[in-house]
Design a protein around this motif. Structure first.
Motif, PDB file in Angstrom:
ATOM      1  N   LEU A 137     -11.709  17.489   1.037  1.00 45.19           N
ATOM      2  CA  LEU A 137     -11.818  17.701  -0.411  1.00 45.19           C
ATOM      3  C   LEU A 137     -12.891  18.730  -0.764  1.00 45.19           C
ATOM      4  CD1 LEU A 137     -11.488  13.993  -1.668  1.00 45.19           C
ATOM      5  CD2 LEU A 137      -9.689  15.722  -1.452  1.00 45.19           C
ATOM      6  N   SER A 138     -13.019  19.748   0.068  1.00 43.45           N
ATOM      7  CA  SER A 138     -14.062  20.750  -0.159  1.00 43.45           C
ATOM      8  C   SER A 138     -13.562  21.950  -0.953  1.00 43.45           C
ATOM      9  CB  SER A 138     -14.660  21.218   1.167  1.00 43.45           C
ATOM     10  OG  SER A 138     -13.663  21.779   2.001  1.00 43.45           O
ATOM     11  N   THR A 139     -12.261  21.967  -1.302  1.00 47.01           N
ATOM     12  CA  THR A 139     -11.741  23.064  -2.118  1.00 47.01           C
ATOM     13  C   THR A 139     -11.192  22.517  -3.428  1.00 47.01           C
ATOM     14  OG1 THR A 139      -9.430  23.049  -1.378  1.00 47.01           O
ATOM     15  CG2 THR A 139     -11.032  24.213   0.016  1.00 47.01           C
ATOM     16  N   GLU A 140     -11.167  23.377  -4.419  1.00 47.80           N
ATOM     17  CA  GLU A 140     -10.673  22.971  -5.728  1.00 47.80           C
ATOM     18  C   GLU A 140      -9.209  22.538  -5.667  1.00 47.80           C
ATOM     19  OE1 GLU A 140     -10.116  24.842 -10.250  1.00 47.80           O
ATOM     20  OE2 GLU A 140     -11.307  25.907  -8.734  1.00 47.80           O
ATOM     21  N   THR A 141      -8.396  23.265  -4.888  1.00 53.34           N
ATOM     22  CA  THR A 141      -6.980  22.899  -4.774  1.00 53.34           C
ATOM     23  C   THR A 141      -6.804  21.532  -4.153  1.00 53.34           C
ATOM     24  OG1 THR A 141      -6.304  25.210  -4.600  1.00 53.34           O
ATOM     25  CG2 THR A 141      -4.773  23.572  -3.764  1.00 53.34           C
ATOM     26  N   ASP A 142      -7.553  21.227  -3.093  1.00 53.20           N
ATOM     27  CA  ASP A 142      -7.433  19.920  -2.451  1.00 53.20           C
ATOM     28  C   ASP A 142      -7.840  18.799  -3.403  1.00 53.20           C
ATOM     29  OD1 ASP A 142      -6.587  21.232  -0.228  1.00 53.20           O
ATOM     30  OD2 ASP A 142      -8.290  20.720   1.044  1.00 53.20           O
ATOM     31  N   ARG A 143      -8.860  19.032  -4.195  1.00 47.95           N
ATOM     32  CA  ARG A 143      -9.273  18.005  -5.162  1.00 47.95           C
ATOM     33  C   ARG A 143      -8.206  17.818  -6.246  1.00 47.95           C
ATOM     34  NH1 ARG A 143     -14.243  20.623  -3.983  1.00 47.95           N
ATOM     35  NH2 ARG A 143     -14.097  22.002  -5.798  1.00 47.95           N
ATOM     36  N   THR A 199       0.845  -1.189   0.000  1.00 43.43           N
ATOM     37  CA  THR A 199       0.000   0.000   0.000  1.00 43.43           C
ATOM     38  C   THR A 199       0.878   1.235   0.000  1.00 43.43           C
ATOM     39  OG1 THR A 199      -1.744  -1.146   1.226  1.00 43.43           O
ATOM     40  CG2 THR A 199      -1.803   1.253   1.234  1.00 43.43           C
ATOM     41  N   ALA A 200       0.608   2.143  -0.913  1.00 42.01           N
ATOM     42  CA  ALA A 200       1.282   3.443  -0.952  1.00 42.01           C
ATOM     43  C   ALA A 200       0.244   4.495  -0.582  1.00 42.01           C
ATOM     44  CB  ALA A 200       1.871   3.703  -2.331  1.00 42.01           C
ATOM     45  N   SER A 201       0.176   4.789   0.698  1.00 43.15           N
ATOM     46  CA  SER A 201      -0.808   5.739   1.209  1.00 43.15           C
ATOM     47  C   SER A 201      -0.227   7.141   1.107  1.00 43.15           C
ATOM     48  CB  SER A 201      -1.133   5.396   2.662  1.00 43.15           C
ATOM     49  OG  SER A 201      -1.990   6.338   3.232  1.00 43.15           O
ATOM     50  N   VAL A 202      -0.945   8.056   0.454  1.00 45.50           N
ATOM     51  CA  VAL A 202      -0.423   9.393   0.208  1.00 45.50           C
ATOM     52  C   VAL A 202      -1.407  10.440   0.713  1.00 45.50           C
ATOM     53  CG1 VAL A 202      -1.346   9.375  -2.165  1.00 45.50           C
ATOM     54  CG2 VAL A 202       0.496  10.964  -1.552  1.00 45.50           C
ATOM     55  N   CYS A 203      -0.877  11.476   1.385  1.00 47.60           N
ATOM     56  CA  CYS A 203      -1.763  12.527   1.903  1.00 47.60           C
ATOM     57  C   CYS A 203      -1.252  13.910   1.531  1.00 47.60           C
ATOM     58  CB  CYS A 203      -1.938  12.409   3.422  1.00 47.60           C
ATOM     59  SG  CYS A 203      -0.454  12.688   4.396  1.00 47.60           S
ATOM     60  N   ASN A 204      -2.190  14.833   1.396  1.00 52.20           N
ATOM     61  CA  ASN A 204      -1.917  16.244   1.174  1.00 52.20           C
ATOM     62  C   ASN A 204      -1.539  16.863   2.520  1.00 52.20           C
ATOM     63  OD1 ASN A 204      -1.991  18.986   0.651  1.00 52.20           O
ATOM     64  ND2 ASN A 204      -4.078  19.014  -0.135  1.00 52.20           N
ATOM     65  N   LEU A 205      -0.311  17.327   2.636  1.00 51.62           N
ATOM     66  CA  LEU A 205       0.189  17.806   3.917  1.00 51.62           C
ATOM     67  C   LEU A 205      -0.394  19.144   4.345  1.00 51.62           C
ATOM     68  CD1 LEU A 205       3.950  16.876   3.552  1.00 51.62           C
ATOM     69  CD2 LEU A 205       2.313  15.845   5.123  1.00 51.62           C
ATOM     70  N   ARG A 206      -0.805  19.960   3.375  1.00 49.57           N
ATOM     71  CA  ARG A 206      -1.299  21.290   3.721  1.00 49.57           C
ATOM     72  C   ARG A 206      -2.671  21.518   3.084  1.00 49.57           C
ATOM     73  NH1 ARG A 206       4.192  21.987   2.979  1.00 49.57           N
ATOM     74  NH2 ARG A 206       4.021  22.796   0.858  1.00 49.57           N
ATOM     75  N   PRO A 207      -3.681  20.800   3.568  1.00 44.76           N
ATOM     76  CA  PRO A 207      -5.015  20.941   2.980  1.00 44.76           C
ATOM     77  C   PRO A 207      -5.595  22.332   3.212  1.00 44.76           C
ATOM     78  CG  PRO A 207      -5.134  19.708   5.036  1.00 44.76           C
ATOM     79  CD  PRO A 207      -3.671  19.891   4.731  1.00 44.76           C
ATOM     80  N   GLU A 208      -6.348  22.801   2.235  1.00 43.96           N
ATOM     81  CA  GLU A 208      -7.074  24.058   2.395  1.00 43.96           C
ATOM     82  C   GLU A 208      -8.437  23.847   3.041  1.00 43.96           C
ATOM     83  OE1 GLU A 208      -7.379  25.889  -1.417  1.00 43.96           O
ATOM     84  OE2 GLU A 208      -5.267  26.509  -1.475  1.00 43.96           O
ATOM     85  N   SER A 209      -8.962  22.639   2.968  1.00 47.59           N
ATOM     86  CA  SER A 209     -10.284  22.343   3.530  1.00 47.59           C
ATOM     87  C   SER A 209     -10.284  22.560   5.042  1.00 47.59           C
ATOM     88  CB  SER A 209     -10.692  20.909   3.204  1.00 47.59           C
ATOM     89  OG  SER A 209     -10.769  20.702   1.822  1.00 47.59           O
ATOM     90  N   ARG A 210     -11.371  23.114   5.537  1.00 44.15           N
ATOM     91  CA  ARG A 210     -11.514  23.358   6.967  1.00 44.15           C
ATOM     92  C   ARG A 210     -12.855  22.791   7.433  1.00 44.15           C
ATOM     93  NH1 ARG A 210      -7.004  24.125   6.090  1.00 44.15           N
ATOM     94  NH2 ARG A 210      -5.675  25.915   6.624  1.00 44.15           N
ATOM     95  N   GLY A 211     -12.815  22.107   8.569  1.00 42.84           N
ATOM     96  CA  GLY A 211     -14.021  21.511   9.118  1.00 42.84           C
ATOM     97  C   GLY A 211     -14.300  22.023  10.514  1.00 42.84           C
TER      98      GLY A 211
END
Length: 532
Positions: free
Chosen positions: A411-417, A379-391
């Motif tokens: 995934l609520s912002t265009e950049t995160d998607r 498994t190569a699990s990959v994450c966005n380290l600096r998400p713009e989405s805020r909850g």
């Protein structure tokens, strides 16, 4: 038990254990540490692979669930948080990671004076006991033991070579300010055993007459009168107790627990409190807002002609050999952190520093707590380290034992998607390199049918899950809208601070446990200075 203390620390996780140690080092100050969970005397807390049996286990995990997430195709996720002494350090992946120098310099640029990289590096070094010795970036003799992993896998070595062939350099140390590159993670272990915050900070201090530790203590609310914290009301052993505080109360209950406790105490958004039936003590609009988390996309590949953990852990003989290896040598798969190989890189060259982190594992499974697949895979699990989405994290009702409403808003912002789609493309490019070709990798998560941007975003929503790094819900800032100031004092409430991952104005670029420890170190330093 005494009914008044100089300091009350709420939450016995990583930050709480460190605070209890540092504050009780002053023999003239009495300290009460309150932890809702039990002691860390569960065997699976200490065996590294035991995270599989601690996550989702109500003995050690709050077993929270998120609300249905639109960005994850309407799925609700399990949201593990430690409910045991040591908190998440007792159930997490044990990865020692500071983040990037850029993260802390950004905090300073946002007005958080004293939180730049040059300010916090000495705090990381103060608590560190680094296996390779001291240098300008690492410390020895501290409580927080850092060691290399005790095993390697050929499939992970092949992935590292493939990443290099794809243009990602090798590095030997992720913790020197710039973590770009690939390496095996360093871990918080001592000779193949988990090194949690209890072993590091509470055990050396538990003999102190001025430190009282209460487990099974559910805090109902903070006792706030005329804009000042006077104590804490909590339940333990069937009793409800009010305990007074002479100096300060410090919330260290984490990015879920600390805002929840503020709201239970009447500090937060008026409409949220009114809906839950909690009288408003202080209107603070940002309490529970600004939730940030790292969403991992678990890309998985079948392989052949090379060993993975799947086949070894799928037979009785294999399981027996794994147990024997750990019993005799404290090595092998039972000594494994959940992820062994790390890769930090950029989803595209426009990013100033690495914005993606890979956690690569010589195994595959549907979800934590379930068995591995019966076929060889990684498994190569990959994450966005600096998400713009805020909850957000907000209370549902005024009962302290009730779960809060957790909405990460992934995934609520265009950049995160876009970054999510690029991350899957990059993973495919790495796997297509010559180093992995002999093992004929075959993608089965998300699957080769997802190609265009919209399809890749849909795939990210299908395979995305938390990597357990919530932060930001009691945002630190220089502005009046922030929940805490750069001294970690709650705005509008005297003698109350927050010291955990919830204060991060922007999430760090990596795993969050050791940055949380650093926050506790700085908080203890500031608190003691205020009462000299």
């Amino acid at each position: 038990m005494e009914r008044d203390f100089d300091y009350i620390v709420v939450g016995g996780g990583t930050a709480g254990c460190a605070l209890a140690n540092r504050l009780s080092a002053d023999p003239s100050a009495s300290v009460l540490l309150l932890e809702a969970g039990g002691r860390d005397n569960y065997a699976w807390v200490h065996i590294p692979v035991g995270y599989l049996f601690c996550i989702g286990n109500p003995r050690t995990d709050w077993c929270f669930q998120t609300e249905a997430e639109p960005g994850l195709n309407g799925r609700s996720l399990a949201y593990p948080r430690g409910k045991v002494l040591g908190g998440c350090s007792s159930i997490n992946g044990m990865i020692y990671m500071r983040g990037q120098a850029r993260d802390y310099d950004l905090w300073r640029q946002m007005g958080c004076t004293g939180w730049g990289w040059d300010d916090v590096l000495p705090l990381f070094k103060r608590s560190e006991d680094y296996f390779a010795g001291a240098d300008e970036m690492h410390g020895v003799g501290g409580e927080w033991r850092v060691e290399p992993a005790r095993l390697h896998w050929d499939i992970l070595d092949a992935f590292r070579t493939a990443a290099e062939q794809a243009g990602i350099p090798r590095t030997e140390d992720f913790n020197r300010g710039d973590n770009e590159g690939s390496s095996y993670f360093k871990v918080n272990q001592r000779r193949g055993v988990r090194w949690n915050a209890v072993k590091a900070f509470l055990r050396p201090a538990r003999h102190r007459a001025n430190l009282t530790i209460v487990t099974g203590a559910h805090v109902r609310r903070l006792l706030i009168t005329e804009g000042e914290v006077r104590g804490v009301c909590f339940e333990a052993g069937g009793e409800t107790l009010d305990v007074a505080c002479r100096r300060e109360v410090v919330l260290a209950a984490g990015a879920v627990g600390s805002p929840h406790l503020l709201e239970l105490s009447g500090v937060g958004r008026g409409e949220i409190l009114a809906e839950a039936g909690v009288p408003v003590v202080l209107e603070r609009r940002e309490v529970g807002e600004n939730l940030q988390d790292h969403l991992q996309l678990r890309c998985a590949y079948k392989v052949s002609g090379i060993r993975t953990l799947n086949e070894r852990a799928s037979s009785l003989v294999g399981k027996a050999s794994i147990a024997l290896e750990y019993a005799l040598k404290r090595s092998g798969p039972m000594s494994m952190a959940p992820s062994q190989l790390g890769v930090f890189t950029r989803s595209d060259p426009s990013f100033e520093t690495a914005n993606l982190q890979y956690h690569v594992q010589p195994l595959s499974l549907e979800r934590f707590g379930e068995g591995v697949h019966p076929f060889p895979a990684f498994t190569a699990s990959v994450c966005n380290l600096r998400p713009e989405s805020r909850g957000s994290v907000h209370l549902r009702g005024k009962e302290p034992g009730g779960p809060p409403a957790i909405r990460p808003n992934y995934l609520s912002t265009e950049t995160d998607r876009r970054v999510a789609a690029d991350a899957i493309r990059l993973t495919r490019r790495i796997v297509a390199q010559p180093a992995l070709a002999p093992y004929r990798p075959e993608e089965f998560k998300p699957g080769p049918g997802f190609e265009d941007e919209a399809a890749l975003v849909e795939a990210a929503g299908a395979i995305g899950t938390t990597i357990f790094h919530p932060a930001g819900t009691c945002r630190m800032g220089a502005d009046e809208g922030s929940v805490v100031d750069p001294e970690l004092r709650v705005r509008g409430v005297k003698r109350l601070r927050v010291a955990d991952a919830s204060i991060m104005p922007a999430i760090v670029s990596g795993n969050t446990n050791s940055p949380t420890l650093m926050i506790a170190e700085k908080a203890a330093e500031m608190i003691r200075a205020a009462w000299r």
